[in-house]
Design an enzyme around this catalytic site. Structure first.
Site, PDB file in Angstrom:
ATOM      1  N   LYS A 212      22.651  44.673  85.687  1.00  0.00           N
ATOM      2  CA  LYS A 212      22.491  45.547  84.912  1.00  0.00           C
ATOM      3  C   LYS A 212      21.879  45.035  83.594  1.00  0.00           C
ATOM      4  CE  LYS A 212      24.335  47.506  80.552  1.00  0.00           C
ATOM      5  NZ  LYS A 212      24.308  47.148  79.270  1.00  0.00           N
ATOM      6  N   ASN A 213      22.954  43.041  82.874  1.00  0.00           N
ATOM      7  CA  ASN A 213      22.139  42.867  82.334  1.00  0.00           C
ATOM      8  C   ASN A 213      21.778  41.179  82.490  1.00  0.00           C
ATOM      9  OD1 ASN A 213      23.360  44.621  80.055  1.00  0.00           O
ATOM     10  ND2 ASN A 213      25.437  42.770  79.955  1.00  0.00           N
TER      11      ASN A 213
ATOM     12  N   CYS B 238      25.546  49.216  72.333  1.00  0.00           N
ATOM     13  CA  CYS B 238      26.519  49.984  71.752  1.00  0.00           C
ATOM     14  C   CYS B 238      26.911  49.939  70.729  1.00  0.00           C
ATOM     15  CB  CYS B 238      27.339  48.821  72.820  1.00  0.00           C
ATOM     16  SG  CYS B 238      27.670  49.549  74.593  1.00  0.00           S
TER      17      CYS B 238
ATOM     18  N   ARG C 194      24.646  43.634  65.199  1.00  0.00           N
ATOM     19  CA  ARG C 194      24.117  43.444  66.305  1.00  0.00           C
ATOM     20  C   ARG C 194      22.743  42.898  65.037  1.00  0.00           C
ATOM     21  NH1 ARG C 194      25.243  45.622  71.311  1.00  0.00           N
ATOM     22  NH2 ARG C 194      24.741  43.895  72.423  1.00  0.00           N
TER      23      ARG C 194
ATOM     24  N   ARG D 249      25.337  54.675  82.129  1.00  0.00           N
ATOM     25  CA  ARG D 249      24.203  53.226  81.377  1.00  0.00           C
ATOM     26  C   ARG D 249      24.658  52.103  81.811  1.00  0.00           C
ATOM     27  NH1 ARG D 249      25.107  51.419  75.252  1.00  0.00           N
ATOM     28  NH2 ARG D 249      24.312  50.062  76.859  1.00  0.00           N
TER      29      ARG D 249
ATOM     30  N   ASP E  49      32.587  41.871  77.212  1.00  0.00           N
ATOM     31  CA  ASP E  49      32.820  43.051  78.139  1.00  0.00           C
ATOM     32  C   ASP E  49      33.562  43.056  78.907  1.00  0.00           C
ATOM     33  OD1 ASP E  49      30.298  42.533  76.432  1.00  0.00           O
ATOM     34  OD2 ASP E  49      29.322  42.463  78.756  1.00  0.00           O
TER      35      ASP E  49
HETATM   36  C1  EPZ Z   1      24.238  40.470  75.396  1.00  0.00           C
HETATM   37  O1  EPZ Z   1      24.310  41.525  74.249  1.00  0.00           O
HETATM   38  C2  EPZ Z   1      25.072  41.806  76.472  1.00  0.00           C
HETATM   39  N1  EPZ Z   1      23.369  43.036  76.000  1.00  0.00           N
HETATM   40  C3  EPZ Z   1      25.930  42.864  76.135  1.00  0.00           C
HETATM   41  O2  EPZ Z   1      26.857  43.299  76.731  1.00  0.00           O
HETATM   42  C4  EPZ Z   1      27.439  41.858  76.016  1.00  0.00           C
HETATM   43  O3  EPZ Z   1      28.610  42.014  74.766  1.00  0.00           O
HETATM   44  C5  EPZ Z   1      26.729  39.839  74.926  1.00  0.00           C
HETATM   45  O4  EPZ Z   1      25.466  39.281  75.279  1.00  0.00           O
HETATM   46  C6  EPZ Z   1      28.076  39.177  74.823  1.00  0.00           C
HETATM   47  O5  EPZ Z   1      27.792  38.313  76.055  1.00  0.00           O
HETATM   48  C7  EPZ Z   1      23.398  42.398  77.160  1.00  0.00           C
HETATM   49  O6  EPZ Z   1      22.755  42.009  77.340  1.00  0.00           O
HETATM   50  C8  EPZ Z   1      21.690  43.255  77.191  1.00  0.00           C
HETATM   51  P1  EPZ Z   1      24.848  37.801  71.968  1.00  0.00           P
HETATM   52  P2  EPZ Z   1      23.401  40.146  73.061  1.00  0.00           P
HETATM   53  O7  EPZ Z   1      23.044  37.908  70.934  1.00  0.00           O
HETATM   54  O8  EPZ Z   1      22.889  39.368  73.916  1.00  0.00           O
HETATM   55  C9  EPZ Z   1      25.522  37.848  67.294  1.00  0.00           C
HETATM   56  C10 EPZ Z   1      27.134  45.591  77.566  1.00  0.00           C
HETATM   57  O9  EPZ Z   1      28.097  46.156  77.416  1.00  0.00           O
HETATM   58  N2  EPZ Z   1      23.707  37.621  66.849  1.00  0.00           N
HETATM   59  O10 EPZ Z   1      24.824  37.224  72.898  1.00  0.00           O
HETATM   60  O11 EPZ Z   1      23.094  41.530  72.265  1.00  0.00           O
HETATM   61  C11 EPZ Z   1      25.995  39.147  67.456  1.00  0.00           C
HETATM   62  O12 EPZ Z   1      26.211  39.610  66.049  1.00  0.00           O
HETATM   63  C12 EPZ Z   1      26.639  44.553  76.730  1.00  0.00           C
HETATM   64  O13 EPZ Z   1      26.934  45.481  78.342  1.00  0.00           O
HETATM   65  C13 EPZ Z   1      23.294  37.410  65.625  1.00  0.00           C
HETATM   66  O14 EPZ Z   1      24.053  37.083  64.289  1.00  0.00           O
HETATM   67  O15 EPZ Z   1      24.869  39.131  71.823  1.00  0.00           O
HETATM   68  C14 EPZ Z   1      27.282  38.313  68.242  1.00  0.00           C
HETATM   69  O16 EPZ Z   1      27.893  38.155  67.042  1.00  0.00           O
HETATM   70  C15 EPZ Z   1      26.866  45.317  74.719  1.00  0.00           C
HETATM   71  N3  EPZ Z   1      22.243  37.536  65.653  1.00  0.00           N
HETATM   72  C16 EPZ Z   1      26.574  37.275  69.283  1.00  0.00           C
HETATM   73  O17 EPZ Z   1      25.566  37.395  68.188  1.00  0.00           O
HETATM   74  C17 EPZ Z   1      21.325  38.095  66.488  1.00  0.00           C
HETATM   75  O18 EPZ Z   1      19.295  37.875  66.054  1.00  0.00           O
HETATM   76  C18 EPZ Z   1      26.112  37.106  69.882  1.00  0.00           C
HETATM   77  O19 EPZ Z   1      25.572  38.386  70.413  1.00  0.00           O
HETATM   78  C19 EPZ Z   1      21.305  38.004  67.504  1.00  0.00           C
HETATM   79  C20 EPZ Z   1      23.167  38.349  67.846  1.00  0.00           C
END
Ligand code: EPZ
Length: 417
Positions: free
Chosen positions: A23-24, A118, A123, A398, A305
């Site tokens: 899905k991602n 989630c 986030r 989801r 995940d």
């Molecule tokens: C993606 O989320 C996935 N979601 C998540 O899967 C997954 O857990 C995550 O990557 C990590 O592998 C989708 O692809 C839709 P990140 P994403 O930006 O991109 C910080 C699931 O269960 N950050 O890589 O949102 C953030 O807080 C979901 O399928 C900032 O600080 O995660 C985190 O600590 C849940 N500022 C870190 O980066 C920002 O603007 C990494 O998050 C964005 C993120």
């Protein structure tokens, strides 16, 4: 009325289970379809709630979507309405943030609310805002909506302060239609990022280096439509392997890409799990489980995940295992209910816990807080003797297609009511 799962646990599972498309990965290609006025044909798309949500979000913007058959979608964005993104949907779907990039690049503007997803931590979206600014966009925030504008994005150098999956994907999309060259550093290397870049390149984009921390994008004037076969869901495959190990079952996981889960295979082997890894399959054999430590990490490290399912496995293993969640600060909160099921969990701080096993989990009535923790409860319920109920299964739906039907085929006693 909300449906729930009723599970009669404590039984061994056996048989074959097929992994669906990721899905991602698919969600990002739906968003990328907005970069072109041509048609994008997607296959092997999982039939899950998040895909329904992104389809609704796109239709609301005037994008045409057809669903000719199971797992196939055609997306055509020949015209796009210049309206704000539907707040109700976007605030529930984290992947909506990626759509801001394609809308901005294609139409020169985008208005959207803070995206949802989630409940696993703060986030924030600062990375996206900084990234768009670096490409020359202006940003305003008023009445709960972000408004980003750029007549024409311009290529630039951008360094991610934090490695971000959707952040990297958004910059790939935005820079593909920017004027000139963009250099990205400290990029996420997840297979979903590489797969998106391959798709964009097949539509005429010029992206090099995806799958490594350094990506270069030479902007082009326009992209054409294309075809995308969704890559196998590595998180689903990993979840099934953990489920098999935790319930001491012999399960063959098919249609997966084992290469995407090397860090999990390492950890599972260290935990005493016997694995037979094929080209697109993995067979898990039941053995005596022993505790190991895990630390989540960006790809190719241990995926965040899979942290929640792995905690359930540790409750069934001998000894004490430390779990260090490094990516999200709220992703260990779900363990309170696992404790109520009898798990012996010691909390050190918001990022670190230890689990002492083995424990006999007790069946319970549980609320699914988010997608992956919901799935972890499902695994816990399958380990626990007796009847458990999982409420709020929308969260599981989801990301996992008809999970109860697929688990029943390998002998799980699970019903949706
Ligand atoms: C993606 O989320 C996935 N979601 C998540 O899967 C997954 O857990 C995550 O990557 C990590 O592998 C989708 O692809 C839709 P990140 P994403 O930006 O991109 C910080 C699931 O269960 N950050 O890589 O949102 C953030 O807080 C979901 O399928 C900032 O600080 O995660 C985190 O600590 C849940 N500022 C870190 O980066 C920002 O603007 C990494 O998050 C964005 C993120």
């Amino acid at each position: 009325m909300e449906s729930k799962f009723v599970i009669n646990g404590g039984k061994k599972l056996k048989g074959e289970i097929k992994v669906k498309g990721a899905k991602n990965a698919a969600l990002k290609v739906f968003a990328a379809a907005v970069l072109t006025s041509g048609t994008v044909r997607l296959s092997n798309v999982p039939e899950v709630e998040d895909i329904v949500r992104i389809s609704e979000l796109l239709k609301d913007l005037g994008v045409k979507i057809s669903h000719p058959k199971y797992g196939e979608y055609h997306v055509t964005a020949s015209k796009i309405k210049k309206v704000p993104m539907n707040s109700d949907i976007a605030s529930k779907l984290r992947a909506s943030i990626v759509l801001t990039a394609s809308l901005l690049a294609r139409t020169g503007q985008v208005k959207f609310p803070h995206p949802g997803g989630c409940v696993i931590g703060e986030r924030p979206i600062d990375i996206f805002l900084d990234g768009y600014k670096s490409l020359g966009a202006t940003i305003n925030y008023q009445n709960g909506l972000y408004e980003i504008r750029a007549k024409k994005l311009t290529g630039a150098k951008f360094v991610f302060n934090t490695v971000s999956v959707t952040g990297t994907e958004a910059m790939l999309m935005a820079a593909s239609l920017a004027k000139g060259k963009t250099i990205l550093k400290n990029c996420a290397c997840e297979p979903e990022v590489e797969s998106l870049a391959n798709f964009l390149n097949s539509c005429g984009a010029k992206i090099q280096g995806a799958g490594t921390p350094f990506i270069t994008i030479e902007g082009v004037d326009s992209l054409k439509g294309g075809e995308y076969e969704t890559i196998p869901d590595r998180i689903e495959a990993g979840t099934f392997a953990i489920l098999a190990a935790a319930t001491k079952s012999n399960v063959l996981i098919k249609n997966c890409e084992p290469e995407h889960l090397d860090s999990l295979w390492n950890v599972l082997r260290n935990a005493g799990v016997n694995l037979k890894i094929g080209k697109d399959s993995v067979e898990v054999f039941p053995l005596r489980l022993k505790a190991v430590n895990v630390k989540t990490h960006e790809y190719p490290g241990f995926p965040t995940d899979l942290q929640a399912p792995f905690c359930v496995l540790l409750t069934q293993a001998e000894g004490q295992g430390l779990v260090h969640e490094t990516i999200f600060e709220g992703r260990l909160l779900w363990l309170d209910d696992l404790k109520r099921m009898g798990a012996n969990v010691l909390t050190h701080d918001p990022h670190r816990i230890s689990i002492q096993g083995p424990t006999k989990l007790r069946s319970r009535d549980i609320e699914s807080p988010d997608l992956r923790a919901g799935m972890a409860y499902l695994i816990a319920a399958l380990c626990a003797k007796g009847k458990s109920t999982i409420n709020n299964v929308y969260q599981i739906d989801r990301g996992y297609e008809k999970i109860e039907e697929r688990l029943r085929k390998i002998g799980a006693d699970i019903k949706r009511i």
